[in-house]
Design a protein around this motif. Structure first.
Motif, PDB file in Angstrom:
ATOM      1  N   ALA A   1       0.812  -1.226   0.000  1.00 35.83           N
ATOM      2  CA  ALA A   1       0.000   0.000   0.000  1.00 35.83           C
ATOM      3  C   ALA A   1       0.839   1.267   0.000  1.00 35.83           C
ATOM      4  O   ALA A   1       0.303   2.370  -0.138  1.00 35.83           O
ATOM      5  CB  ALA A   1      -0.940   0.001   1.204  1.00 35.83           C
ATOM      6  N   GLY A   2       2.154   1.117   0.183  1.00 31.44           N
ATOM      7  CA  GLY A   2       3.041   2.271   0.151  1.00 31.44           C
ATOM      8  C   GLY A   2       3.030   3.116   1.393  1.00 31.44           C
ATOM      9  O   GLY A   2       3.580   4.219   1.406  1.00 31.44           O
ATOM     10  N   GLU A   3       2.406   2.617   2.474  1.00 35.25           N
ATOM     11  CA  GLU A   3       2.354   3.387   3.708  1.00 35.25           C
ATOM     12  C   GLU A   3       2.154   2.465   4.894  1.00 35.25           C
ATOM     13  O   GLU A   3       1.679   1.332   4.752  1.00 35.25           O
ATOM     14  CB  GLU A   3       1.218   4.407   3.666  1.00 35.25           C
ATOM     15  CG  GLU A   3      -0.164   3.775   3.508  1.00 35.25           C
ATOM     16  CD  GLU A   3      -1.261   4.810   3.409  1.00 35.25           C
ATOM     17  OE1 GLU A   3      -0.936   6.001   3.331  1.00 35.25           O
ATOM     18  OE2 GLU A   3      -2.447   4.414   3.427  1.00 35.25           O
ATOM     19  N   ILE A   4       2.540   2.952   6.069  1.00 33.71           N
ATOM     20  CA  ILE A   4       2.304   2.222   7.310  1.00 33.71           C
ATOM     21  C   ILE A   4       0.969   2.688   7.870  1.00 33.71           C
ATOM     22  O   ILE A   4       0.737   3.892   8.006  1.00 33.71           O
ATOM     23  CB  ILE A   4       3.437   2.481   8.318  1.00 33.71           C
ATOM     24  CG1 ILE A   4       4.774   1.989   7.743  1.00 33.71           C
ATOM     25  CG2 ILE A   4       3.138   1.785   9.647  1.00 33.71           C
ATOM     26  CD1 ILE A   4       5.966   2.320   8.608  1.00 33.71           C
ATOM     27  N   PRO A   5       0.063   1.771   8.186  1.00 27.14           N
ATOM     28  CA  PRO A   5      -1.268   2.181   8.651  1.00 27.14           C
ATOM     29  C   PRO A   5      -1.227   2.790  10.043  1.00 27.14           C
ATOM     30  O   PRO A   5      -0.283   2.576  10.807  1.00 27.14           O
ATOM     31  CB  PRO A   5      -2.048   0.862   8.647  1.00 27.14           C
ATOM     32  CG  PRO A   5      -1.006  -0.185   8.874  1.00 27.14           C
ATOM     33  CD  PRO A   5       0.221   0.308   8.146  1.00 27.14           C
ATOM     34  N   GLU A   6      -2.255   3.549  10.359  1.00 23.14           N
ATOM     35  CA  GLU A   6      -2.421   4.065  11.711  1.00 23.14           C
ATOM     36  C   GLU A   6      -2.575   2.884  12.676  1.00 23.14           C
ATOM     37  O   GLU A   6      -3.114   1.836  12.290  1.00 23.14           O
ATOM     38  CB  GLU A   6      -3.660   4.962  11.796  1.00 23.14           C
ATOM     39  CG  GLU A   6      -3.532   6.281  11.051  1.00 23.14           C
ATOM     40  CD  GLU A   6      -2.459   7.179  11.659  1.00 23.14           C
ATOM     41  OE1 GLU A   6      -2.437   7.313  12.904  1.00 23.14           O
ATOM     42  OE2 GLU A   6      -1.639   7.722  10.896  1.00 23.14           O
ATOM     43  N   PRO A   7      -2.111   3.015  13.914  1.00 28.08           N
ATOM     44  CA  PRO A   7      -2.239   1.908  14.870  1.00 28.08           C
ATOM     45  C   PRO A   7      -3.683   1.433  14.979  1.00 28.08           C
ATOM     46  O   PRO A   7      -4.609   2.234  15.108  1.00 28.08           O
ATOM     47  CB  PRO A   7      -1.751   2.529  16.187  1.00 28.08           C
ATOM     48  CG  PRO A   7      -0.796   3.601  15.750  1.00 28.08           C
ATOM     49  CD  PRO A   7      -1.385   4.172  14.481  1.00 28.08           C
ATOM     50  N   ALA A   8      -3.854   0.130  14.918  1.00 28.34           N
ATOM     51  CA  ALA A   8      -5.190  -0.462  14.962  1.00 28.34           C
ATOM     52  C   ALA A   8      -5.562  -0.838  16.392  1.00 28.34           C
ATOM     53  O   ALA A   8      -4.700  -1.208  17.193  1.00 28.34           O
ATOM     54  CB  ALA A   8      -5.237  -1.698  14.070  1.00 28.34           C
ATOM     55  N   THR A   9      -6.840  -0.738  16.706  1.00 25.23           N
ATOM     56  CA  THR A   9      -7.319  -1.102  18.037  1.00 25.23           C
ATOM     57  C   THR A   9      -8.430  -2.147  17.954  1.00 25.23           C
ATOM     58  O   THR A   9      -9.098  -2.430  18.945  1.00 25.23           O
ATOM     59  CB  THR A   9      -7.854   0.130  18.780  1.00 25.23           C
ATOM     60  OG1 THR A   9      -8.890   0.741  17.995  1.00 25.23           O
ATOM     61  CG2 THR A   9      -6.745   1.144  19.021  1.00 25.23           C
ATOM     62  N   THR A  10      -8.617  -2.705  16.772  1.00 34.62           N
ATOM     63  CA  THR A  10      -9.646  -3.720  16.580  1.00 34.62           C
ATOM     64  C   THR A  10      -9.018  -4.961  15.959  1.00 34.62           C
ATOM     65  O   THR A  10      -7.833  -4.995  15.670  1.00 34.62           O
ATOM     66  CB  THR A  10     -10.754  -3.203  15.645  1.00 34.62           C
ATOM     67  OG1 THR A  10     -10.165  -2.855  14.368  1.00 34.62           O
ATOM     68  CG2 THR A  10     -11.434  -1.978  16.227  1.00 34.62           C
ATOM     69  N   GLY A  11      -9.839  -5.993  15.772  1.00 34.98           N
ATOM     70  CA  GLY A  11      -9.361  -7.210  15.130  1.00 34.98           C
ATOM     71  C   GLY A  11      -8.225  -7.854  15.911  1.00 34.98           C
ATOM     72  O   GLY A  11      -8.311  -8.023  17.132  1.00 34.98           O
ATOM     73  N   ALA A  12      -7.148  -8.171  15.204  1.00 38.76           N
ATOM     74  CA  ALA A  12      -6.021  -8.870  15.820  1.00 38.76           C
ATOM     75  C   ALA A  12      -5.385  -8.091  16.966  1.00 38.76           C
ATOM     76  O   ALA A  12      -4.672  -8.661  17.790  1.00 38.76           O
ATOM     77  CB  ALA A  12      -4.974  -9.180  14.756  1.00 38.76           C
ATOM     78  N   PHE A  13      -5.648  -6.790  17.033  1.00 31.74           N
ATOM     79  CA  PHE A  13      -5.001  -5.937  18.033  1.00 31.74           C
ATOM     80  C   PHE A  13      -5.973  -5.408  19.091  1.00 31.74           C
ATOM     81  O   PHE A  13      -5.670  -4.459  19.805  1.00 31.74           O
ATOM     82  CB  PHE A  13      -4.290  -4.786  17.323  1.00 31.74           C
ATOM     83  CG  PHE A  13      -3.423  -5.272  16.202  1.00 31.74           C
ATOM     84  CD1 PHE A  13      -2.237  -5.927  16.457  1.00 31.74           C
ATOM     85  CD2 PHE A  13      -3.819  -5.125  14.875  1.00 31.74           C
ATOM     86  CE1 PHE A  13      -1.439  -6.416  15.428  1.00 31.74           C
ATOM     87  CE2 PHE A  13      -3.037  -5.610  13.833  1.00 31.74           C
ATOM     88  CZ  PHE A  13      -1.847  -6.256  14.111  1.00 31.74           C
ATOM     89  N   SER A  14      -7.122  -6.045  19.216  1.00 35.93           N
ATOM     90  CA  SER A  14      -8.148  -5.555  20.132  1.00 35.93           C
ATOM     91  C   SER A  14      -7.771  -5.741  21.599  1.00 35.93           C
ATOM     92  O   SER A  14      -8.353  -5.094  22.469  1.00 35.93           O
ATOM     93  CB  SER A  14      -9.479  -6.254  19.852  1.00 35.93           C
ATOM     94  OG  SER A  14      -9.391  -7.633  20.173  1.00 35.93           O
TER      95      SER A  14
END
Length: 256
Positions: A151-164
């Motif tokens: 995607a050419g970028e690092i996503p914003e930190p996730a707080t759902t799914g695998a990282f909930s």
């Protein structure tokens, strides 16, 4: 990780370095009755059953394909069984299990308090719950590198799914609300395995849902370029024993 779009990705191999930590923390005793939550193809369930020589182990997972494979791999083990079931709502026998375990299988509950309350009811008084979950997405090299390539970028930190379950304070509150005590959260840092070489790693990653989600936004030419970047990334992370990425997890223990 997230669910795979097919069975190509080998989660047991990916998480091999983490498994030693889980195995030690489980400390399965000969007479234990073990519940494995989100068992996948059943590696942890089989291991528990082999150690619980006078007890038994039940593995549950929502994936029919995973449960089918788990049953195939467990042929010959008399004290293990598997069920296609959602631990969030499944009517387990109350106060039956002396040990609950999960290897990265508890992060996807729609209602975590309800889920862990249901799991707590299934555990006998004094029983332990031992689980591995991912730390934040910003602590995972595999998240950054795969997203950069595709995607050419690092996503914003996730707080759902695998990282909930990435926030220890939230996990403590969640498990306490569900009726658990003696909650402990310990950092574990190990590399994750993606394949014996770059080509195998690319094929494995392309089977993942997170990858297909990224690629659906691209046209054919962009997809070809993205996959080429992904292969370059895998080459960069190839060592003498395969392709590895840094990662961080929490080992969480609690008591019913």
């Amino acid at each position: 990780m997230g669910a795979a779009s097919n069975s190509t990705f080998d989660y047991d191999a990916e998480l091999s370095r983490y498994y030693q930590h889980l195995r030690a923390a489980m400390d399965v005793q000969p007479d234990d009755t073990v519940l494995d939550i989100g068992c996948g193809t059943g590696q942890t369930t089989r291991e528990a059953a082999k150690l619980a020589t006078q007890g038994s182990a039940l593995g549950v997972d929502v994936s029919p394909a995973m449960v089918t494979r788990a049953r195939q791999l467990a042929e010959g083990l008399h004290n293990v069984r598997f069920a296609e079931a959602d631990a969030q709502v499944h009517p387990f026998e109350p106060e039956h299990f002396t040990l609950g375990v999960s290897r990265f299988g508890t992060m996807f509950f729609a209602d975590p308090v309800k889920a862990f309350t249901n799991i707590r009811r299934a555990l006998a008084p004094g029983a332990r719950l031992v689980q591995l979950v991912w730390q934040g997405s910003d602590q995972q090299e595999w998240v950054a590198e795969i997203n950069l390539a595709l995607a050419g970028e690092i996503p914003e930190p996730a707080t759902t799914g695998a990282f909930s379950l990435a926030d220890p304070a939230s996990v403590d509150g969640l498990l306490t609300s569900a009726g658990f005590v003696e909650v402990s959260v310990t950092e574990v840092r190990e590399p994750v395995f993606y394949g014996v070489d770059a080509d195998a790693a690319v094929n494995g990653v392309l089977a993942l849902m997170m990858t297909s989600d990224l690629l659906t936004r691209l046209d054919a030419e962009e997809t070809e370029q993205a996959v080429a970047r992904l292969r370059s990334t895998m080459v960069k992370h190839t060592s003498t024993d395969g392709v590895w990425f840094d990662s961080r997890a929490w080992l969480i223990t609690a008591r019913r």
